[in-house]
Write a protein that holds these residues in place. Structure first.
Motif, PDB file in Angstrom:
ATOM      1  N   GLU A 204      22.472   4.258 -34.491  1.00 27.69           N
ATOM      2  CA  GLU A 204      22.426   3.902 -33.077  1.00 27.69           C
ATOM      3  C   GLU A 204      23.491   2.857 -32.729  1.00 27.69           C
ATOM      4  OE1 GLU A 204      19.060   2.303 -29.877  1.00 27.69           O
ATOM      5  OE2 GLU A 204      18.458   3.399 -31.691  1.00 27.69           O
ATOM      6  N   VAL A 205      23.652   1.873 -33.589  1.00 26.96           N
ATOM      7  CA  VAL A 205      24.616   0.802 -33.335  1.00 26.96           C
ATOM      8  C   VAL A 205      26.051   1.328 -33.401  1.00 26.96           C
ATOM      9  CG1 VAL A 205      25.558  -1.373 -34.225  1.00 26.96           C
ATOM     10  CG2 VAL A 205      23.085  -1.039 -34.109  1.00 26.96           C
ATOM     11  N   THR A 206      26.300   2.280 -34.286  1.00 25.91           N
ATOM     12  CA  THR A 206      27.676   2.757 -34.518  1.00 25.91           C
ATOM     13  C   THR A 206      27.945   4.100 -33.851  1.00 25.91           C
ATOM     14  OG1 THR A 206      27.046   3.882 -36.577  1.00 25.91           O
ATOM     15  CG2 THR A 206      27.693   1.554 -36.728  1.00 25.91           C
ATOM     16  N   ALA A 207      27.106   4.495 -32.936  1.00 27.52           N
ATOM     17  CA  ALA A 207      27.230   5.815 -32.319  1.00 27.52           C
ATOM     18  C   ALA A 207      28.570   6.017 -31.625  1.00 27.52           C
ATOM     19  CB  ALA A 207      26.093   6.031 -31.320  1.00 27.52           C
ATOM     20  N   SER A 208      29.152   4.976 -31.071  1.00 30.10           N
ATOM     21  CA  SER A 208      30.402   5.098 -30.330  1.00 30.10           C
ATOM     22  C   SER A 208      31.638   4.975 -31.214  1.00 30.10           C
ATOM     23  CB  SER A 208      30.471   4.019 -29.236  1.00 30.10           C
ATOM     24  OG  SER A 208      30.426   2.720 -29.818  1.00 30.10           O
ATOM     25  N   GLU A 209      31.394   4.740 -32.527  1.00 30.49           N
ATOM     26  CA  GLU A 209      32.518   4.591 -33.445  1.00 30.49           C
ATOM     27  C   GLU A 209      33.023   5.958 -33.918  1.00 30.49           C
ATOM     28  OE1 GLU A 209      34.114   1.782 -34.525  1.00 30.49           O
ATOM     29  OE2 GLU A 209      32.931   0.717 -33.014  1.00 30.49           O
ATOM     30  N   PRO A 210      34.302   6.050 -34.331  1.00 31.36           N
ATOM     31  CA  PRO A 210      34.824   7.309 -34.881  1.00 31.36           C
ATOM     32  C   PRO A 210      33.994   7.743 -36.078  1.00 31.36           C
ATOM     33  CG  PRO A 210      36.604   5.752 -34.457  1.00 31.36           C
ATOM     34  CD  PRO A 210      35.326   4.991 -34.286  1.00 31.36           C
TER      35      PRO A 210
END
Length: 226
Positions: free
Chosen positions: A211-217
């Protein structure tokens, strides 16, 4: 009882309040210092100047005073924060009290509501989850270290609200993520390790990291090993 077997009596000739500890009093029998007692026992046993006491009474008073000392030591220990029964027992052991006396003090504290391992476990769990933002595995280990029996530990852990636990994990994960730099895949590994060290279970750790890294590549594909 023969005359020779009768307990030897002595007269309290002086009752003197201690200067450094105003709650304790020195007792003098037949003009000589004999012992010191807490003011509570002074009243309980009517240890007043002019009163007569015998050997058996003195032995009883000494035992009562020792128990009273242990009780006050335990109360002072508990007053700092809530304690488990095992913690209080360990403290009294280090103070040099006998096992039988310690058992009596613990029983008294339990009857008075000062010691209750079930309540302690639930309170400790709640505080660790909400205030310290620790995971259930961390809390479980702490409770066991404090001598809480397995059933009470399990009962306390079962009362953890999964949504609240996840909310706390998310809060610290987001903060941690913002402080990290470097390769996204490496940051994810570090975030996994961070949450795992704080005692969050694998499934929760995985969900929070995603959830925290969802926007990361997406980066490289990898699986976290526990």
């Amino acid at each position: 009882m023969d005359e020779q077997e009768k307990p030897t009596a002595a007269v309290i000739t002086q009752v003197e309040q201690q200067k450094k500890n105003r709650s304790r009093y020195n007792l003098y029998l037949d003009g000589e210092y004999a012992l010191s007692v807490h003011e509570d026992l002074l009243i309980q046993y009517r240890l007043l100047k002019g009163e007569t006491v015998d050997k058996l009474q003195l032995e009883e008073i000494l035992r009562a005073d020792e128990k009273h000392r242990a009780y006050l030591d335990a109360i002072r220990f508990i007053s700092v924060r809530a304690r488990s029964e095992a913690e209080v027992r360990k403290k009294l052991v280090t103070r040099g009290y006998e096992p039988e006396l310690i058992a009596g003090v613990l029983r008294q504290l339990g009857e008075q509501g000062y010691l209750n391992d079930r309540d302690f476990a639930e309170l400790w769990t709640k505080e660790r989850i909400t205030l310290q933002k620790k995971g259930r595995k961390w809390v479980e280990q702490e409770l066991r270290q404090k001598g809480i029996e397995k059933k009470l530990v399990a009962d306390a852990i079962s009362k953890i609200d999964p949504d609240e636990e996840k909310e706390q994990a998310l809060a610290i994960a987001v903060k941690r993520w913002k402080q990290m730099s470097g390769d996204p895949a490496d940051k994810k590994r570090k975030l996994y390790a961070f949450l795992a060290r704080r005692g969050y279970p694998p499934h929760l750790t995985s969900d929070v990291v995603k959830e925290v890294t969802a926007s990361e590549p997406a980066g490289e594909e990898w699986e976290w090993e526990y």
